[in-house]
Design an enzyme around this catalytic site. Structure first.
Site, mmCIF file in Angstrom:
data_model
loop_
_atom_site.group_PDB
_atom_site.id
_atom_site.type_symbol
_atom_site.label_atom_id
_atom_site.label_comp_id
_atom_site.label_asym_id
_atom_site.label_seq_id
_atom_site.Cartn_x
_atom_site.Cartn_y
_atom_site.Cartn_z
ATOM 1 N N ASP A 363 0.849 -1.203 0.000
ATOM 2 C CA ASP A 363 0.000 0.000 0.000
ATOM 3 C C ASP A 363 0.880 1.247 0.000
ATOM 4 O OD1 ASP A 363 -2.264 1.883 1.026
ATOM 5 O OD2 ASP A 363 -3.300 -0.016 0.738
ATOM 6 N N ASP A 475 -6.203 4.367 -5.574
ATOM 7 C CA ASP A 475 -6.814 5.141 -4.499
ATOM 8 C C ASP A 475 -7.118 6.559 -4.996
ATOM 9 O OD1 ASP A 475 -7.706 5.769 -1.969
ATOM 10 O OD2 ASP A 475 -5.840 5.243 -0.944
ATOM 11 N N ASN A 477 -8.016 10.166 -2.721
ATOM 12 C CA ASN A 477 -8.335 10.646 -1.379
ATOM 13 C C ASN A 477 -8.617 12.140 -1.319
ATOM 14 O OD1 ASN A 477 -7.876 8.153 0.184
ATOM 15 N ND2 ASN A 477 -5.808 8.330 -0.637
ATOM 16 N N ASP A 545 -12.339 2.177 5.200
ATOM 17 C CA ASP A 545 -11.150 2.083 6.057
ATOM 18 C C ASP A 545 -11.507 1.557 7.440
ATOM 19 O OD1 ASP A 545 -9.437 2.899 4.124
ATOM 20 O OD2 ASP A 545 -9.087 4.909 4.932
#
Ligand code: DGJ
Length: 736
Positions: A363, A475, A477, A545
């Site tokens: 990650d 991802d 964000n 999450d």
């Protein structure tokens, strides 16, 4: 499946034998909605309200029909219908008033695709599509409405295309993907709201006169609300009652609006068009809306979910991953956060392999200068102080241990502290004269610009072209702010949010088509951009999450209303849980994840030998069951006690069922609840793999099953049932 025209009545009737959708022409000029619901053999208009006099409103001739009460199939503004329009356009005359006139309808040879947007696809014979051509007599815009009905799913796919055949530009301010009329009545409205770590919460309330709306201005679809509504019978439950629902196949800003008028009739819409959207259509240009998926269920929310799951599984997910078991993974985030190293990767991957896992996902952190989110985003150069030899060395290491290798990216964002931003400060979205807002120390790249897209594609090709990356976690964000592009003229700045999404889709299309063997996981701070559009590229998605088992039961139940379980990532993590501080048994954490896309996300060196042995058994069980689980039918079961939750998957042939019953608190003084199964064959006998007892499917569904008392909070009980005569899956009590 058929699309039938009745010329004498001016109707068209789409049906697949389970649902019907009917429209009718009024005087050959206007298109009215007449019916959506359970399949009809034919439509004769028995349920249409009789003309009756209403005073002081806009009458349609002397017919006792009124513009503001007619069930318009695709309503426009300014001509006597005062409810929300589905289409707002301004042409050379400058007025937003429209007069949408029917031109003709035709059945297409095949379902039309799209070069710019993700849309459902279907092989010949799997669907039929009706196109309805209209023209706006005021602006001159030519509008085509598309309706696709599927043979195997109770879904009508809707979308629109509008073209400017004139010589002067048109300005679109709203073009809905769907506008559905429902007859006057009492309804509830269900939507899904949420925030980081608490996604997909259910909001259900009685519909009332006026407008009720949810939407997104975040640039991505779902940080706060899913692009979804369901209008339902107030008595509807998980297993019974009428539910009309809609999801949008789109990953950006949207509006979902449900309006109940003064007479009780309902207009429910979904699509593009609020103050963050305008679009200039130059002469000869065409604009197409995202697709919307409409469904009707007479079997409550489970029926709705089954229709959505079927259409997404068979007509939306990348064909390469349809029905293909996903690897059990170990993700490094909660185990290492930014502080990654080759030594840690080796230790974790070696243990993961010993426990039967199949994929190691590295990650965030691998490219960062430090161990935080302050720098380096956009440069995408591996920090070789953390990982000597770079990503290739890490991939070789993981492959050498017998696991597949996955890598995290957040391509759309750029750190202020990055070479990319220093070199191209104009590549971010920003309003001249204002300091662009930061989010997580990041700006958003302007994906409407071709050179930005090319840069990102080159970065991704550089990594994926090595052939050493089996999996990408993509991802995002950073919510959208300062949505202005240095590359677009003033009159096109209202197009930026949509152009951003189109740019993203262009990148995703190229990269997923170039590397079909690579499995892509979508993520946006958890489930902030989890929508049907993303499913066209991402066969799995990070749901939240929040990995706490109790909270996950709610989050996963919410998402399961729309998306099939195998696309929803569910990880077993450490306790106390990093988000909630709660401690739940390892068995519970596995049980809550096992019906979904199972993974692990923890530092395996912190597990005791007993816990590691338990994880190895869990992984083996999951691998033995995943083939039928991922093609089975997912059920949410009604329960009687607050805090209990029961979900199950029944194999496609009804020979196997795996149910998970979660109980928040142990209640020593309460009545014992019996948990009723769903979707079994009532005529078959099922063996409970844990006890060896054999029960009838009818009894399990009608009377239910009580569980042995378990003096524990946050307990989860898994029940595996196998039809007696079926042994092909080879389940034994060991599978528990
Ligand atoms: C947000 C994601 O939801 C997490 O799973 C993790 O990938 C972090 N970003 C990394 O920055």
């Amino acid at each position: 499946m058929s699309i039938c025209f009745d010329e004498s009545r001016g109707t068209v009737h789409l049906t697949n034998g389970r649902i019907s959708y009917v429209m009718q022409l009024l005087d050959g000029r206007y298109l009215l909605h007449r019916y959506f619901g359970p399949a009809l053999r034919r439509w004769r208009g028995t349920g249409v309200p009789q003309p009756a006099k209403r005073s002081y409103t806009t009458e349609y001739g002397d017919t006792h029909l009124y513009f503001d009460a007619l069930p318009w199939e695709f309503p426009v503004a300014g001509r006597g219908d005062y409810r929300r329009p589905a289409f707002s356009v301004t042409g050379p005359s400058g007025t937003p008033v429209s007069e949408l006139l029917f031109q003709g309808w035709r059945v297409l040879d095949k379902k039309p695709g799209s070069d710019t947007l993700p849309v459902t696809f279907a092989a010949p014979g799997e669907s039929e599509t009706l196109a309805v051509d209209c023209v706006d007599a005021v602006s001159g815009a030519a509008l085509t409405l598309y309706y696709t009905i599927f043979a195997d799913a109770d879904v009508i796919a809707r979308r629109q295309r509008v073209t400017n055949p004139g010589t002067r530009p048109l300005c679109l301010t709203s073009l809905q993907s769907v506008s559905l009329q429902l007859p006057a009545g009492s309804y509830d409205l269900l939507t899904l709201y949420g925030c980081h770590a608490r996604e997909a919460q259910q909001s259900r309330a009685p519909l009332h006169q006026g407008v009720q709306a949810v939407g997104s201005r975040y640039g991505s679809s779902s940080p706060r609300h899913q692009p979804f509504w369901a209008v339902l019978d107030p008595a509807a439950t998980e297993t019974a009652g009428s539910v009309y629902s809609c999801m949008l196949v789109y990953s950006g800003n949207f509006n979902a609006v449900v309006e109940q008028d003064a007479f009780g009739a309902v207009r429910a819409q979904m699509g593009l068009g609020d103050e963050s959207f305008t679009w200039t259509l130059a002469p000869g240009e065409t604009f197409e809306t995202p697709e919307a998926l409409l469904t009707y269920s007479g079997q409550g929310f489970n029926g709705m979910s089954h229709s959505f799951h079927t259409v997404l599984r068979r007509h939306m997910l990348p064909p390469r991953w349809q029905g293909v078991p996903r690897p059990v993974l170990l993700n490094s985030w909660e185990g290492m956060y930014y502080d990654v190293s080759l030594e840690k990767i080796e230790t974790q991957a070696r243990l993961a392999k010993e426990l039967g896992m199949e994929l190691f996902v590295l990650d965030d952190g691998w490219f960062r200068k430090g161990n935080d989110s302050r720098s380096s985003m956009g440069d995408w150069t591996c920090n070789t102080a953390k990982l000597p030899g770079g990503i290739e060395a890490a991939a070789d290491l993981v492959h050498g241990l017998g696991l597949k290798f996955g890598l995290w990216f957040e391509p759309e964002a750029v750190s202020r502290e990055s070479d990319l931003y220093r070199a191209h400060p104009d590549w971010i979205l920003q309003v001249p004269g204002l300091d662009p807002r930061e989010g997580r120390h990041e700006y958003l790249l302007d994906l409407s610009r071709a050179e930005v897209r090319r840069y990102l594609l080159d970065v991704l090709h550089r990594y994926l072209g090595t052939g050493k990356i089996d999996y990408i976690k993509w991802d995002m964000n950073r919510p959208l702010t300062d949505a202005a592009s240095a590359a677009l003229p003033a009159h096109r700045q209202g197009e930026v949010p949509h152009r951003y999404v189109l740019g993203l889709y262009e990148i995703l299309r190229e990269i997923t088509q170039s590397y079909p063997q690579v499995l892509f996981e979508g993520c946006s701070s958890g489930g902030a951009r989890l929508d049907a559009g993303m499913l066209a590229y991402f066969a799995q998605n990070w749901t939240s999450d929040n990995t706490d088992a109790r909270d996950r039961t709610d989050i996963q139940a919410g998402f399961s209303l729309l998306y099939p379980p195998e696309v929803l990532g569910a990880h077993v993590s450490i306790t106390p849980n990093h988000q909630t501080g709660r401690t739940t048994p390892l068995e519970t954490r596995f049980a809550v994840a096992r019906l979904f896309n199972l993974g692990y996300e923890l530092d395996l060196t912190r597990c005791t030998p007993e816990e590691r042995a338990a994880i190895a058994a869990q992984v083996a069980t999951a691998k033995a069951q995943r083939n039928w689980l991922m093609q089975g039918t997912f059920w949410r079961h009604p329960v009687t006690r607050p805090g209990d939750r029961m979900t199950s998957v029944v194999s496609a042939d009804q020979s196997c069922c795996l149910a998970v019953i979660f109980r928040t608190l142990y209640d020593p003084l309460g009545e014992q609840a019996a948990f009723q199964f769903c979707g079994l064959d009532p005529a078959r006998e099922y063996r409970d793999a844990a006890t060896g007892e054999i029960y009838g499917g009818d009894e399990l569904m009608e009377a239910g099953l009580t569980l042995p008392p378990c003096k524990q909070d946050f307990a989860a009980h898994s029940v595996l049932l196998c039809a007696e005569e079926e042994t092909e899956y080879g389940h034994s009590t060991a599978d528990q």
